[in-house]
Structures are given as C-alpha cells and as structure tokens.
Design a protein around this motif. Structure first.
Motif, mmCIF file in Angstrom:
data_model
loop_
_atom_site.group_PDB
_atom_site.id
_atom_site.type_symbol
_atom_site.label_atom_id
_atom_site.label_comp_id
_atom_site.label_asym_id
_atom_site.label_seq_id
_atom_site.Cartn_x
_atom_site.Cartn_y
_atom_site.Cartn_z
ATOM 1 N N MET A 264 -2.680 7.906 -4.642
ATOM 2 C CA MET A 264 -2.230 8.536 -5.878
ATOM 3 C C MET A 264 -0.935 9.286 -5.615
ATOM 4 S SD MET A 264 -5.800 9.854 -7.641
ATOM 5 C CE MET A 264 -5.058 9.833 -9.294
ATOM 6 N N GLY A 265 0.151 8.768 -6.169
ATOM 7 C CA GLY A 265 1.467 9.371 -5.979
ATOM 8 C C GLY A 265 2.451 8.735 -6.935
ATOM 9 N N ARG A 266 3.543 9.413 -7.210
ATOM 10 C CA ARG A 266 4.477 8.910 -8.223
ATOM 11 C C ARG A 266 5.910 8.766 -7.722
ATOM 12 N NH1 ARG A 266 5.648 14.072 -12.126
ATOM 13 N NH2 ARG A 266 5.520 15.706 -10.536
ATOM 14 N N HIS A 267 6.121 8.964 -6.399
ATOM 15 C CA HIS A 267 7.452 8.777 -5.833
ATOM 16 C C HIS A 267 7.482 7.397 -5.171
ATOM 17 C CE1 HIS A 267 6.692 13.164 -5.913
ATOM 18 N NE2 HIS A 267 7.956 13.223 -6.305
ATOM 19 N N THR A 268 8.195 6.460 -5.787
ATOM 20 C CA THR A 268 8.072 5.065 -5.365
ATOM 21 C C THR A 268 8.531 4.831 -3.933
ATOM 22 O OG1 THR A 268 10.224 4.582 -6.396
ATOM 23 C CG2 THR A 268 8.234 4.161 -7.696
ATOM 24 N N ASP A 269 9.544 5.580 -3.462
ATOM 25 C CA ASP A 269 9.964 5.378 -2.082
ATOM 26 C C ASP A 269 8.839 5.753 -1.119
ATOM 27 O OD1 ASP A 269 10.229 8.031 -2.914
ATOM 28 O OD2 ASP A 269 11.883 8.467 -1.530
ATOM 29 N N GLY B 6 3.612 3.929 1.722
ATOM 30 C CA GLY B 6 2.159 3.959 1.732
ATOM 31 C C GLY B 6 1.553 2.564 1.703
ATOM 32 N N ARG B 7 2.149 1.672 0.930
ATOM 33 C CA ARG B 7 1.669 0.286 0.914
ATOM 34 C C ARG B 7 1.841 -0.362 2.283
ATOM 35 N NH1 ARG B 7 0.438 -1.789 -4.076
ATOM 36 N NH2 ARG B 7 1.302 -0.754 -5.931
ATOM 37 N N GLU B 8 2.971 -0.068 2.924
ATOM 38 C CA GLU B 8 3.193 -0.622 4.260
ATOM 39 C C GLU B 8 2.201 -0.039 5.261
ATOM 40 O OE1 GLU B 8 7.279 -0.662 5.561
ATOM 41 O OE2 GLU B 8 7.989 -0.738 3.483
ATOM 42 N N PHE B 9 1.772 1.175 5.032
ATOM 43 C CA PHE B 9 0.787 1.820 5.907
ATOM 44 C C PHE B 9 -0.636 1.315 5.645
ATOM 45 C CE2 PHE B 9 2.969 6.085 7.217
ATOM 46 C CZ PHE B 9 3.807 5.381 8.062
ATOM 47 N N GLY B 10 -0.853 0.636 4.504
ATOM 48 C CA GLY B 10 -2.185 0.097 4.265
ATOM 49 C C GLY B 10 -2.761 0.336 2.893
ATOM 50 N N ALA B 11 -2.065 1.038 2.011
ATOM 51 C CA ALA B 11 -2.589 1.260 0.664
ATOM 52 C C ALA B 11 -2.691 -0.071 -0.077
ATOM 53 C CB ALA B 11 -1.702 2.224 -0.115
ATOM 54 N N VAL C 72 -1.742 1.597 -5.827
ATOM 55 C CA VAL C 72 -1.022 2.843 -6.077
ATOM 56 C C VAL C 72 -1.275 3.258 -7.523
ATOM 57 C CG1 VAL C 72 1.235 3.936 -6.328
ATOM 58 C CG2 VAL C 72 0.767 2.475 -4.343
ATOM 59 N N VAL C 73 -1.648 4.518 -7.705
ATOM 60 C CA VAL C 73 -1.870 5.075 -9.036
ATOM 61 C C VAL C 73 -0.867 6.201 -9.249
ATOM 62 C CG1 VAL C 73 -3.471 6.362 -10.502
ATOM 63 C CG2 VAL C 73 -4.304 4.441 -9.107
ATOM 64 N N ALA C 74 0.051 5.993 -10.186
ATOM 65 C CA ALA C 74 1.084 6.992 -10.450
ATOM 66 C C ALA C 74 0.640 8.023 -11.480
ATOM 67 C CB ALA C 74 2.368 6.299 -10.925
ATOM 68 N N GLU C 75 -0.367 7.683 -12.273
ATOM 69 C CA GLU C 75 -0.842 8.613 -13.306
ATOM 70 C C GLU C 75 -1.471 9.843 -12.672
ATOM 71 O OE1 GLU C 75 -0.915 4.449 -15.000
ATOM 72 O OE2 GLU C 75 -1.514 5.420 -13.127
ATOM 73 N N ARG C 76 -1.447 10.941 -13.400
ATOM 74 C CA ARG C 76 -2.018 12.194 -12.913
ATOM 75 C C ARG C 76 -3.094 12.682 -13.878
ATOM 76 N NH1 ARG C 76 2.939 16.117 -11.342
ATOM 77 N NH2 ARG C 76 1.360 17.022 -9.992
ATOM 78 N N GLY C 77 -3.832 13.701 -13.454
ATOM 79 C CA GLY C 77 -4.820 14.321 -14.322
ATOM 80 C C GLY C 77 -5.874 13.335 -14.796
ATOM 81 N N ASP C 78 -6.293 13.498 -16.058
ATOM 82 C CA ASP C 78 -7.339 12.645 -16.611
ATOM 83 C C ASP C 78 -6.929 11.171 -16.616
ATOM 84 O OD1 ASP C 78 -8.904 14.866 -17.026
ATOM 85 O OD2 ASP C 78 -8.392 15.066 -19.157
ATOM 86 N N GLU C 79 -5.651 10.906 -16.832
ATOM 87 C CA GLU C 79 -5.185 9.517 -16.831
ATOM 88 C C GLU C 79 -5.320 8.909 -15.435
ATOM 89 O OE1 GLU C 79 -1.272 9.125 -18.349
ATOM 90 O OE2 GLU C 79 -1.777 9.842 -20.366
ATOM 91 N N GLY C 80 -5.013 9.707 -14.427
ATOM 92 C CA GLY C 80 -5.156 9.224 -13.063
ATOM 93 C C GLY C 80 -6.603 8.955 -12.710
ATOM 94 N N VAL C 81 -7.496 9.852 -13.117
ATOM 95 C CA VAL C 81 -8.926 9.656 -12.868
ATOM 96 C C VAL C 81 -9.397 8.373 -13.540
ATOM 97 C CG1 VAL C 81 -11.231 10.572 -13.308
ATOM 98 C CG2 VAL C 81 -9.413 12.110 -12.546
ATOM 99 N N ALA C 82 -8.982 8.177 -14.789
ATOM 100 C CA ALA C 82 -9.397 6.983 -15.526
ATOM 101 C C ALA C 82 -8.903 5.715 -14.841
ATOM 102 C CB ALA C 82 -8.880 7.057 -16.960
ATOM 103 N N LYS C 83 -7.682 5.759 -14.302
ATOM 104 C CA LYS C 83 -7.116 4.584 -13.647
ATOM 105 C C LYS C 83 -7.890 4.241 -12.381
ATOM 106 C CE LYS C 83 -4.081 1.302 -13.101
ATOM 107 N NZ LYS C 83 -4.021 0.152 -14.036
ATOM 108 N N VAL C 84 -8.214 5.241 -11.567
ATOM 109 C CA VAL C 84 -8.992 4.972 -10.356
ATOM 110 C C VAL C 84 -10.365 4.434 -10.717
ATOM 111 C CG1 VAL C 84 -10.057 6.001 -8.304
ATOM 112 C CG2 VAL C 84 -7.734 6.671 -8.975
ATOM 113 N N ARG C 85 -10.978 5.010 -11.735
ATOM 114 C CA ARG C 85 -12.283 4.526 -12.184
ATOM 115 C C ARG C 85 -12.189 3.072 -12.649
ATOM 116 N NH1 ARG C 85 -17.062 7.401 -11.112
ATOM 117 N NH2 ARG C 85 -16.435 9.549 -10.687
#
Length: 344
Positions: free
Chosen positions: A198-203, A208-213, A216-229
């Motif tokens: 969960m982060g919003r800075h694309t660089d 993070g993707r190269e490290f294994g993510a 990626v969820v850029a949304e925060r708060g309730d929107e971020g929770v909903a996206k992960v769910r």
C-alpha cells in the motif's frame, strides 16, 4: 571531528564536536565509512522544539575499528564492522532471548554522552557484543546493502518474522518508505505467496514490485481497505506489516487483516491508543511487532546480502557528503528521496 546535530524542527547542522575516545574498557572507536538518514529521524525533524543545545543524530553506520578498550574481545583495529542501531552486551538475559533492544547494559546512540552515527567517528559502548565484523573490503560495492543490516532491512525482517510470514502467507505492507520496501523484500525472502504493497509514490512502489510485491494499492483509508479486501476475495491478508506509525495506518491495518491474522507494528508510533476493542477480540486479531533487535538478525541475513540473493541497498537513492546532511534531511522530508546515504 564533524558530526550532525539537530537543534529543532528543520534545523540540522554539521558542526565540530570532540573526537571520540575510549572511556570504558568495553568501548571501541569506529571511523564511519557510511551512515544514513532514517525515516524515524524525520519525526523530530518535523516537530522537535527549538533548543539551544543540539541533539546528536544518526544510529545506522558501518566503518573501521580505530581503537579498542582493554576488555574488548573478538575485534581488532582495522576490522570493518556494522553497528546495530542500539548497542548491547549480547550476553544479558534479554540479549540471550534475542531482544537486544531491551539489553540491561545497552543503550541508544546520540544520548547519554554517546556519539551519533551521522558523523566522522563513533564511540561504541559494549563493542564486543554490538559490532559485527564484515568480510569485505572498505571499497566493496556491497557496503550500502550491508549498512541496511544496521536497521532498515533488519527492521523489515523483524516485522515479517513477528507476523509469522512464510510460504502460503498473504501479506499487506502499509507504507512505501524504506522500511516498507524492506518488509516487502523480507516477506519475499521468507516465501510469502502474495504481497500487497500500500503506497502511492510510483517510483517507490515500482521498486517494491521488483522486491517482490505482487499487487500495489494506491488508495488510502476506507478505499484502500476496500481494495485490499477486493483483491483477497473479501477475506483480507494473514499478515499486515504497518510501517508508517500513524493512527490512520493502524486503522487501515486492522481493516485489511484477515480474521485470525496478525498486525505487526514497525512504524515509530505517533499515537498512544490502538482500537483493539470487542470486534477485534471476536476476530481473533493479534497485535505484535516493535523495535527490531537488529543484532539478533545480522548473522542470518548477512550471507544473502553478501551473495546478492537480496539487494536491500537499493533503498538508497541519494548520496551526500557529511556537510550536505541537512540537505539529505530536507530531501527525505519532502519526499524527493527515499533514503539518503551519507559518506563522511
């Protein structure tokens, strides 16, 4: 020698200070080759009240042993060493349990008359138990990666270990700073099946993707929770590594963790209460984490850094000389740099 001091929010200076010298028979003096600015340094950088006396800064460093006290064993002058971000005797009951952050004879750099790591040299108390020798030369290209064992990579590893991450585990990492990215790398190293960053800075999230993510969820708060769910079929993830330290990030962590799962805290807490009420009791949520006992992990992580299995030094995206350390703080505070390396 020259060293970094903070006098208040936004006020970082590099000044002359007394040269370190042996004060106790268990001390060593280390000439610093590399240090860095920690994300935790940004909290006082943003809020520290102005003071007439500066606070010595820095707790991540590696360098060369220049002098040792008569009771120091296992080390010699000229040894290249890395220093965990707290010093410890490595023999007390807590150290023997792997909790060097609670060492009965330990302490923190930059306080109680001990030098900070952002300087030309450091007096290291309890040197035999604290310092770890490195089997590389002073000019090795691996030094930035080895420096991460002092704190940031060991901290990411601590977070995923406390959360029980392993094969078939789904993990959410909250925060795309250096600790968050280190947690992604650590989770990948331990075989996590899915890693949601969960982060919003694309660089940063690209790294993070190269490290294994895997997501990626850029949304925060309730929107971020909903996206992960949504990504997890409504269930959430078995483990959540909270790497920010803000109240909102803790609410997010509890929102995305799977019932029966674990929330592991790594971010330096800027809150005093955690909403662990009856609902989390019924969900069987475990809250764990804390300050990483880096000394307990260095020998385990060292071989993978030496052979290139992991490259945690990639979190450093800017290098400054000691004189430009104030600019390094500014760049990190304004999100122009992920993590700043300092070469005295």
């Amino acid at each position: 020698m020259r060293a970094t001091l903070m006098y208040g929010a936004g006020d970082v200076r590099v000044e002359d200070v007394p040269d370190p010298k042996i004060q106790q028979p268990t001390d060593a003096v280390v000439r610093v080759l590399l240090s860095c600015v920690c994300g935790s340094d940004l909290w006082p950088y943003g809020s520290m009240p102005a003071a007439e006396k500066g606070r010595r800064m820095g707790h991540e460093f590696l360098g060369v042993v220049e002098d040792i006290g008569p009771e120091v064993s296992g080390l010699g002058r000229g040894d290249l060493v890395v220093a965990p971000f707290v010093w410890a005797d490595n023999t007390c009951e807590f150290c023997r349990e792997g909790l060097h952050t609670s060492c009965l004879n330990g302490g923190r750099y930059g306080s109680d008359g001990v030098d900070g790591g952002q300087g030309e040299a450091v007096r290291v108390p309890q040197a035999s138990g604290t310092l770890v020798k490195l089997p590389v030369a002073e000019d090795s290209a691996l030094l930035p990666g080895l420096l991460t064992l002092s704190d940031v990579f060991s901290t990411g590893h601590h977070g995923v270990v406390k959360a029980g991450v392993g094969p078939r585990t789904a993990v959410t990492v909250i925060g795309d700073g250096a600790v968050g990215l280190s947690a992604v790398l650590a989770a990948e190293r331990l075989g996590a099946e899915r890693i949601i960053l969960m982060g919003r800075h694309t660089d940063r999230t690209d790294l993070g993707r190269e490290f294994g993510a895997t997501d990626v969820v850029a949304e925060r708060g309730d929107e971020g929770v909903a996206k992960v769910r949504e990504l997890t079929g409504g269930a959430g993830t078995h483990a959540v590594i909270e790497c920010v330290g803000a109240e909102q990030s803790m609410h997010t962590a509890l929102g995305v963790v799977r019932d029966g799962g674990v929330v592991s805290r790594l971010g330096v807490s800027q809150y005093t209460e955690v909403p662990m009420g009856f609902d989390t009791l019924m969900r069987n949520i475990t809250l764990t984490g804390g300050a990483a006992p880096a000394r307990a992990y260095i020998e385990e992580l060292l071989p993978d850094v030496l052979d290139g299995t992991v490259e945690p030094g990639r979190v450093f995206d800017r290098t400054v000389g000691l004189a430009d350390t104030p600019e390094g703080y500014r760049a990190m505070a304004e999100r122009e740099a992920l993590k700043v390396l300092i070469r005295p």
